[in-house]
Write a protein that holds these residues in place. Structure first.
Motif, short mmCIF file in Angstrom:
data_model
loop_
_atom_site.label_atom_id
_atom_site.label_comp_id
_atom_site.label_asym_id
_atom_site.label_seq_id
_atom_site.Cartn_x
_atom_site.Cartn_y
_atom_site.Cartn_z
N LYS A 8 0.92 -1.19 0.20
CA LYS A 8 -0.02 0.03 0.01
C LYS A 8 0.87 1.11 0.05
N VAL A 9 0.66 2.07 -0.90
CA VAL A 9 1.70 3.25 -1.14
C VAL A 9 0.75 4.50 -1.30
N THR A 20 -3.60 6.88 -3.33
CA THR A 20 -3.24 5.61 -2.26
C THR A 20 -3.49 4.65 -3.37
N VAL A 21 -2.68 3.64 -3.64
CA VAL A 21 -2.49 2.68 -4.55
C VAL A 21 -1.90 1.35 -3.92
N ARG A 22 -2.27 0.24 -4.54
CA ARG A 22 -1.55 -0.85 -4.38
C ARG A 22 -0.62 -1.42 -5.57
N LEU A 28 7.15 -0.41 -7.80
CA LEU A 28 7.85 0.80 -6.80
C LEU A 28 9.02 0.93 -6.95
N SER A 29 9.96 0.01 -6.97
CA SER A 29 11.36 0.13 -7.29
C SER A 29 11.61 0.82 -8.61
N TYR A 60 6.03 13.24 -2.05
CA TYR A 60 6.55 12.06 -1.21
C TYR A 60 6.15 10.80 -1.65
N VAL A 61 6.54 9.90 -1.03
CA VAL A 61 6.17 8.30 -1.49
C VAL A 61 6.14 7.97 -0.14
#
Length: 74
Positions: A8-9, A20-22, A28-29, A60-61
Motif C-alpha cells: 500500500k503506497v 493511495t494505490v496497491r 515501486l522500485s 513524497y512516497v
C-alpha cells in the motif's frame, strides 16, 4: 502481478493531493529509480490497472508497513 505481494503506497503531490494505490515491489522500485531521472511521466502498474504519474509533481512516497496492529494504541 497476481503472485506478487502488493504494497500500500501513498503518493503525495505538490498542491496537497494524495493518491493511495496497491503496487508490487518491482513497480515501486522502478518508480523510485525514475524519480531521480530526467523523465517527466512514469507509467505505474497498479493492482487493477495503470496510472500515469507526473514525476515533477511528486512531493513524497509513503509505503505502509505490513506489521499487524492490535487495539487502538500507537
Amino acid at each position: 502481478m497476481n503472485a506478487e505481494r502488493l504494497l500500500k503506497v501513498s503518493l503525495g503531490f505538490s498542491g496537497g493531493q494524495v493518491l493511495t494505490v496497491r503496487v508490487g515491489a518491482d513497480a515501486l522500485s522502478a518508480m523510485h529509480s525514475a524519480l531521480g531521472g530526467s523523465e517527466r511521466w512514469f507509467e505505474l502498474a497498479l493492482e487493477d490497472g495503470l496510472v500515469q504519474v507526473d514525476l515533477t509533481q511528486v512531493a513524497y512516497v509513503r509505503v505502509d508497513s505490513d506489521e499487524p496492529r492490535v487495539g487502538f494504541g500507537a
